[in-house]
Structures are given as C-alpha cells and as structure tokens.
Write a protein that holds these residues in place. Structure first.
Motif, PDB file in Angstrom:
ATOM      1  N   ASP A   1      41.591 -79.800 -19.956  1.00 52.29           N
ATOM      2  CA  ASP A   1      41.490 -79.958 -21.598  1.00 52.29           C
ATOM      3  C   ASP A   1      42.308 -80.951 -22.414  1.00 52.29           C
ATOM      4  O   ASP A   1      42.219 -80.615 -23.090  1.00 52.29           O
ATOM      5  CB  ASP A   1      41.550 -79.245 -21.494  1.00 52.29           C
ATOM      6  N   GLY A   2      42.152 -82.530 -22.067  1.00 55.26           N
ATOM      7  CA  GLY A   2      42.309 -83.339 -22.738  1.00 55.26           C
ATOM      8  C   GLY A   2      44.375 -83.441 -22.825  1.00 55.26           C
ATOM      9  O   GLY A   2      44.966 -84.391 -24.157  1.00 55.26           O
ATOM     10  N   LYS A   3      44.577 -82.689 -21.840  1.00 52.73           N
ATOM     11  CA  LYS A   3      46.091 -83.253 -22.015  1.00 52.73           C
ATOM     12  C   LYS A   3      46.435 -83.269 -20.754  1.00 52.73           C
ATOM     13  O   LYS A   3      45.942 -82.926 -19.288  1.00 52.73           O
ATOM     14  CB  LYS A   3      46.798 -81.352 -22.375  1.00 52.73           C
ATOM     15  N   LEU A   4      47.670 -84.224 -20.882  1.00 55.36           N
ATOM     16  CA  LEU A   4      48.279 -84.190 -19.454  1.00 55.36           C
ATOM     17  C   LEU A   4      49.586 -83.237 -19.338  1.00 55.36           C
ATOM     18  O   LEU A   4      50.313 -82.358 -19.929  1.00 55.36           O
ATOM     19  CB  LEU A   4      49.896 -85.383 -19.781  1.00 55.36           C
ATOM     20  N   VAL A   5      49.024 -82.159 -17.990  1.00 59.88           N
ATOM     21  CA  VAL A   5      49.820 -80.973 -17.864  1.00 59.88           C
ATOM     22  C   VAL A   5      50.752 -81.739 -16.143  1.00 59.88           C
ATOM     23  O   VAL A   5      50.608 -82.413 -15.445  1.00 59.88           O
ATOM     24  CB  VAL A   5      49.098 -80.065 -17.391  1.00 59.88           C
ATOM     25  N   SER A   6      52.118 -81.557 -16.364  1.00 61.38           N
ATOM     26  CA  SER A   6      52.667 -81.699 -15.455  1.00 61.38           C
ATOM     27  C   SER A   6      53.870 -79.960 -15.287  1.00 61.38           C
ATOM     28  O   SER A   6      54.248 -79.881 -16.057  1.00 61.38           O
ATOM     29  CB  SER A   6      54.041 -82.128 -15.556  1.00 61.38           C
ATOM     30  N   ASP A   7      54.006 -79.594 -13.574  1.00 62.61           N
ATOM     31  CA  ASP A   7      54.408 -77.664 -13.414  1.00 62.61           C
ATOM     32  C   ASP A   7      55.925 -77.803 -14.650  1.00 62.61           C
ATOM     33  O   ASP A   7      56.395 -78.639 -14.060  1.00 62.61           O
ATOM     34  CB  ASP A   7      54.701 -77.818 -12.345  1.00 62.61           C
ATOM     35  N   GLY A   8      56.015 -77.089 -15.099  1.00 64.40           N
ATOM     36  CA  GLY A   8      57.091 -77.169 -15.648  1.00 64.40           C
ATOM     37  C   GLY A   8      57.583 -78.274 -17.061  1.00 64.40           C
ATOM     38  O   GLY A   8      58.778 -77.858 -17.526  1.00 64.40           O
ATOM     39  N   HIS A   9      56.290 -78.301 -17.537  1.00 61.66           N
ATOM     40  CA  HIS A   9      56.666 -79.047 -18.466  1.00 61.66           C
ATOM     41  C   HIS A   9      55.535 -78.626 -19.205  1.00 61.66           C
ATOM     42  O   HIS A   9      54.424 -78.690 -19.216  1.00 61.66           O
ATOM     43  CB  HIS A   9      56.618 -80.618 -18.756  1.00 61.66           C
TER      44      HIS A   9
ATOM     45  N   VAL B   1      48.739 -87.448 -28.777  1.00 63.57           N
ATOM     46  CA  VAL B   1      49.591 -87.549 -29.186  1.00 63.57           C
ATOM     47  C   VAL B   1      50.865 -88.785 -27.767  1.00 63.57           C
ATOM     48  O   VAL B   1      51.476 -89.465 -27.850  1.00 63.57           O
ATOM     49  CB  VAL B   1      50.679 -86.408 -28.908  1.00 63.57           C
ATOM     50  N   LEU B   2      50.312 -88.636 -26.632  1.00 66.05           N
ATOM     51  CA  LEU B   2      50.347 -89.891 -25.256  1.00 66.05           C
ATOM     52  C   LEU B   2      50.138 -91.161 -25.577  1.00 66.05           C
ATOM     53  O   LEU B   2      51.113 -92.294 -26.218  1.00 66.05           O
ATOM     54  CB  LEU B   2      49.682 -89.288 -24.092  1.00 66.05           C
ATOM     55  N   ALA B   3      49.065 -90.935 -26.533  1.00 68.31           N
ATOM     56  CA  ALA B   3      48.830 -92.779 -27.049  1.00 68.31           C
ATOM     57  C   ALA B   3      49.559 -93.517 -28.260  1.00 68.31           C
ATOM     58  O   ALA B   3      49.669 -94.145 -28.229  1.00 68.31           O
ATOM     59  CB  ALA B   3      46.825 -92.600 -27.953  1.00 68.31           C
TER      60      ALA B   3
ATOM     61  N   GLU C   1      53.481 -96.464 -30.401  1.00 66.14           N
ATOM     62  CA  GLU C   1      54.818 -97.004 -31.501  1.00 66.14           C
ATOM     63  C   GLU C   1      55.797 -97.240 -30.247  1.00 66.14           C
ATOM     64  O   GLU C   1      56.641 -98.586 -30.992  1.00 66.14           O
ATOM     65  CB  GLU C   1      55.032 -95.413 -31.849  1.00 66.14           C
ATOM     66  N   LYS C   2      56.442 -97.626 -28.804  1.00 66.23           N
ATOM     67  CA  LYS C   2      57.180 -97.280 -28.467  1.00 66.23           C
ATOM     68  C   LYS C   2      56.997 -99.106 -27.829  1.00 66.23           C
ATOM     69  O   LYS C   2      57.995 -99.636 -27.312  1.00 66.23           O
ATOM     70  CB  LYS C   2      57.502 -96.805 -27.338  1.00 66.23           C
ATOM     71  N   GLY C   3      56.000 -99.850 -27.517  1.00 67.02           N
ATOM     72  CA  GLY C   3      55.536-100.593 -27.434  1.00 67.02           C
ATOM     73  C   GLY C   3      54.820-100.793 -25.857  1.00 67.02           C
ATOM     74  O   GLY C   3      55.429-101.635 -24.912  1.00 67.02           O
ATOM     75  N   LEU C   4      54.671 -99.389 -25.252  1.00 62.09           N
ATOM     76  CA  LEU C   4      54.520 -99.639 -23.557  1.00 62.09           C
ATOM     77  C   LEU C   4      53.083-100.115 -23.000  1.00 62.09           C
ATOM     78  O   LEU C   4      52.366-100.379 -24.546  1.00 62.09           O
ATOM     79  CB  LEU C   4      54.286 -97.945 -23.476  1.00 62.09           C
ATOM     80  N   VAL C   5      52.660-100.383 -21.633  1.00 60.92           N
ATOM     81  CA  VAL C   5      51.885-100.444 -21.490  1.00 60.92           C
ATOM     82  C   VAL C   5      50.331 -99.489 -21.548  1.00 60.92           C
ATOM     83  O   VAL C   5      50.942 -98.555 -21.260  1.00 60.92           O
ATOM     84  CB  VAL C   5      51.886-101.050 -18.989  1.00 60.92           C
TER      85      VAL C   5
END
Length: 135
Positions: free
Chosen positions: A5-13, A20-22, A27-31
């Motif tokens: 549903d347009g979200k990055l999901v990882s068990d326990g997080h 938000v990820l983008a 902002e951090k200058g990541l790839v």
C-alpha cells in the motif's frame, strides 16, 4: 522487506510511506536513482562497484548514481572487471574461431559497394561461385 500500500514494510518496524522515505533520502543526500549499462557477449560482464561504504559485485559494466539534492550523476568506478570477448560465446564447448580464405587469382581489391550518393548497388559477380571470382 516489502512494499504494501505504498509503504516500505519490514517485520518489527513501523511502515514508512514512500513520500517520507523519498524526502529523507533527498535531505540526507542518499542515492535516489541509479543508471546502469549491461553487456552480454556469451556471458555477462561483471565488476565490483563501491557505493557509499559498501562494495557489491554486479553483472553490469557501468554504473552512475544521482544523490538527493543534486542534478548531476556520479560515475562509479568499476573495479576487478571480468570482461569477455565475442570468442567467449564458444569457450568451454570445444569450438574456436579461426581464419579461412579462398585462393586469390589476380588483384584482390575490395569491390565498390556504393553507387551515386552513397546508395548501395549490386556487386558484380556476387552470385558467382568462389572459384569464378577474381578474389
């Protein structure tokens, strides 16, 4: 990890929405994007590429990345490449390339394959057997 549903999901997080990820990556200058070139000649060309602090071995022969907040791309140096040639297609199966030719009678000049304005035209003698050709 997976997308739901347009979200990055990882068990326990907690799930992270793509906007938000983008925003964080920019902002951090990541790839934020990558461009590759791959080449196959009997086998895929492969090499090591260091992005950030990590080195990866990928079956590509060129990599560039764009980092958040920048418009230009960084070309990542290729290290330890494993390159192949056309002959790689035949390696390991008992086949190899070699030269062969036909006996030449007289002058061996290549035929003129262009007519007026560079257009192709038929080559005289193209249907002759090799023994009948002057070259």
């Amino acid at each position: 990890m997976r997308w739901e549903d347009g979200k990055l999901v990882s068990d326990g997080h907690a799930p992270i929405p793509l906007p938000v990820l983008a925003k964080t990556a920019h902002e951090k200058g990541l790839v934020v994007s990558a461009m590759i070139h791959a080449f196959f000649s009997g086998r895929w060309v492969e090499a090591d590429y260091t992005v950030g602090e990590e080195t990866f071995r990928w079956q590509i022969d060129a990599l560039s990345v764009r980092r958040g907040g920048r418009q230009d791309r960084d070309l990542i140096d290729r290290k330890n490449p494993k390159l192949y040639t056309v002959e790689s297609i035949w390696e390991g199966n008992g086949q190899s390339f070699g030269r062969f030719g036909l006996p030449c009678r007289g002058s061996c000049q290549p035929p003129d394959r262009t007519g007026p304005a560079g257009r192709s035209r038929s080559v005289p003698g193209a249907r002759q057997s090799p023994a009948e050709r002057p070259c």
